[in-house]
Design an enzyme around this catalytic site. Structure first.
Site, PDB file in Angstrom:
ATOM      1  N   LYS A 101       0.839  -1.204   0.000  1.00 12.50           N
ATOM      2  CA  LYS A 101       0.000   0.000   0.000  1.00 12.50           C
ATOM      3  C   LYS A 101       0.875   1.255   0.000  1.00 12.50           C
ATOM      4  O   LYS A 101       1.895   1.310   0.693  1.00 12.50           O
ATOM      5  CB  LYS A 101      -0.919  -0.018   1.231  1.00 12.50           C
ATOM      6  CG  LYS A 101      -1.932   1.118   1.300  1.00 12.50           C
ATOM      7  CD  LYS A 101      -2.806   0.936   2.538  1.00 12.50           C
ATOM      8  CE  LYS A 101      -3.806   2.064   2.708  1.00 12.50           C
ATOM      9  NZ  LYS A 101      -4.645   1.873   3.927  1.00 12.50           N
ATOM     10  N   SER A 182      -9.382   2.078   3.473  1.00 14.45           N
ATOM     11  CA  SER A 182      -8.551   2.807   2.529  1.00 14.45           C
ATOM     12  C   SER A 182      -7.638   1.923   1.685  1.00 14.45           C
ATOM     13  O   SER A 182      -7.059   2.383   0.695  1.00 14.45           O
ATOM     14  CB  SER A 182      -7.693   3.838   3.274  1.00 14.45           C
ATOM     15  OG  SER A 182      -6.820   3.217   4.214  1.00 14.45           O
ATOM     16  N   SER A 206      -9.911  -0.301   7.428  1.00 15.14           N
ATOM     17  CA  SER A 206      -9.227  -0.118   6.144  1.00 15.14           C
ATOM     18  C   SER A 206      -8.542  -1.360   5.596  1.00 15.14           C
ATOM     19  O   SER A 206      -8.098  -1.354   4.452  1.00 15.14           O
ATOM     20  CB  SER A 206      -8.213   1.025   6.240  1.00 15.14           C
ATOM     21  OG  SER A 206      -8.886   2.256   6.300  1.00 15.14           O
TER      22      SER A 206
END
Length: 524
Positions: A101, A182, A206
């Site tokens: 990420k 996210s 997330s």
């Protein structure tokens, strides 16, 4: 009820065909290792993933799951091949491409942006300890995944999966639906076989939300199992990286490589006593006689049907299901908000001071000013009201903040998860992870419909695993397993037993929409 027939954005035959060489679509870590044992190279596997990213991430279905591929990936794969030829592999991940990420730093020549143009020059030349741990096992850092900008903390009206750098991530199951966030890019990428596994991060939901809505296994570990150093922060009280994969075993293999004590992250100091091989116990995992507290929140009937079927699977595996009522925890949301806003200002300011001089935004206030000055690109759909609220907080010594954190822990732990487990005399809690993926909407933003299981484990720092329950109207939903602190093996074992019995995961079909079919046309 007549089933909705989803429209295809392209026929399956129109998707990129697997070229001669390694097979990567829907392949586990073990399957990739087996291919390498039979003569396939890590270079060829890495090239195949890069080709698939080129074919379907920015073209074809246009998932926008990957912000950047790593120009050093093939060199890392080549080094892995040399180690294997010498009979000196570094570990189970040697030669396996992994996506990271884009709020987690890597020393590769690519920026860590958190999706924001304010960090487009944030090439730090350093690995977060969690990435360094992967390298020690020989993992190939394939690239960085898109995310909800600033890990979805900028606005209360955001569009999950959107960032100014990467655009909007699309759900591989239905391209007009959210991938949640996210860690949206990590979720969509693994679902679409752009990598076997990926790392996400969670502050509240997330990891588990994008995992649930992309048909994946996602583990939000006990806070302190995985270092947060050199991860663009929101909250030191709740942030943690976590593994995302298509199976519990793959998630556990990745988790094994991620855990560890970091002298620069005080939260990890107690983890040493709880670190072990998280994969081996899966082989003998059992739910026979295990008491499980069952939450039954409000949810659409179609989700309830899927949930009840999943509970039946648990019961068939010997679990003792005990219904419990959701606790009344008045004020928890407000307390969490104050904690996150206060820690965002303190932690982000501290992080930004460590970035290269090429990064011009050195404080939260300067990020806010940057967004305002670049509103056309940074704020085309939603604003930064959470940033503005965070900028007004009074620091980590503020009495109101300290009271909010104490209240958050009391409500989420003592009166929340601990109380639920005690009432049911259980070792696990199960619940639907979230509802079904909603439509991505540039007008109204996110519309969180249905239940959410993320809040209590996120605030308490307790482990939370989501495992696919299957599809509802063509889109994925997940089943959550929650335990008390350091119960990471407990949730992995339970999730593995369920996964092996239910076999509920379905591969994506890259549908244009689920909102199609004869039912919408009527009868005339």
């Amino acid at each position: 009820m007549r089933a909705v027939v989803a429209a295809l954005v392209m026929s399956p035959a129109a998707l990129p065909a697997q070229q001669p060489g390694p097979i990567i679509e829907e392949q586990s870590i073990d399957a990739l290792r087996a291919q390498m044992a039979q003569g396939a190279s890590s270079v060829a596997i890495t090239q195949a993933y890069l080709a698939r990213i080129a074919a379907i991430d920015r073209t074809g279905p246009t998932l926008r799951a990957v912000i950047a591929t790593n120009p050093d990936a093939l060199a890392q794969a080549k080094a892995s091949d040399a180690r294997r030829r010498a009979g000196k592999p570094l570990g189970p991940l040697d030669g396996i491409p992994v996506l990271i990420k884009d709020n987690i730093e890597t020393k590769d020549p690519i920026a860590t942006t958190a999706g924001s143009l304010a960090l487009k020059d944030n090439v730090t030349g350093r690995d977060a300890p969690v990435v360094a741990a992967l390298r020690r096992q020989g993992a190939v850092i394939l690239g960085k995944t898109n995310l909800s900008e600033w890990a979805n903390i900028r606005s209360t009206h955001s569009i999950s999966g959107w960032s100014a750098v990467g655009g909007l991530v699309r759900n591989p199951y239905a391209l007009d639906r959210t991938s949640c966030g996210s860690s949206s890019g990590s979720g969509a990428a693994v679902a679409a076989s752009l990598a076997a596994v990926a790392i996400g991060t969670e502050t509240d939901g997330s990891v588990v939300c994008p995992s649930s809505m992309n048909g994946l296994v996602g583990l939000k570990p006990t806070l302190g199992m995985v270092s947060r150093t050199h991860v663009v922060p929101i909250s030191h009280s709740q942030d943690t990286p976590g593994p995302m994969a298509r199976s519990v075993r793959d998630a556990a293999l990745l988790f094994n490589a991620m855990v560890g004590v970091d002298p620069d992250d005080a939260a990890t100091r107690e983890s040493k006593a709880h670190i072990h091989d998280f994969v081996a116990p899966l082989a003998t995992a059992s739910l026979s006689g295990v008491r499980v507290a069952v939450l039954r929140p409000d949810m659409p009937e179609m989700l309830r049907t899927r949930y009840e079927a999943s509970l039946a699977v648990l019961k068939a595996q010997g679990a003792v299901l005990v219904d419990v009522d959701s606790p009344k925890l008045d004020g928890l949301g407000d307390a969490e908000s104050l904690v996150l806003q206060t820690e965002l200002k303190a932690d982000l300011d501290a992080y930004l001071t460590t970035t290269p001089k090429t990064v011009q935004t050195r404080t939260l206030d300067q990020v806010i000013a940057f967004d305002s000055a670049n509103a056309a690109t940074e704020m085309p759909f939603f604003l930064q009201e959470t940033f503005l609220a965070a900028a007004k907080t009074r620091g980590l010594a503020d009495a109101e903040y300290l009271g909010a954190r104490a209240k958050s822990l009391r409500l989420s732990r003592t009166e929340g998860i601990d109380a639920l487990l005690a009432k049911a005399q259980a070792t696990l809690i199960v619940a639907p992870t979230y509802g079904m993926p909603w439509l991505s909407d540039t007008v109204y933003g996110d519309t969180f419909n249905g239940p959410s299981a993320s809040e209590l484990p996120a605030i308490s720092g307790y482990p939370h695993l989501t495992v696919p329950m299957g599809l509802v109207r063509g889109v994925p939903v997940g089943l959550s397993f929650i335990a008390t602190r350091w119960g990471d093996q407990t949730v992995l074992n339970a999730g593995y037993v369920f996964e092996q019995a239910a076999k509920a995961r379905v591969a994506p079909r890259y549908l244009a929409t689920t909102d199609a079919g004869p039912g919408l046309a009527g009868t005339r």
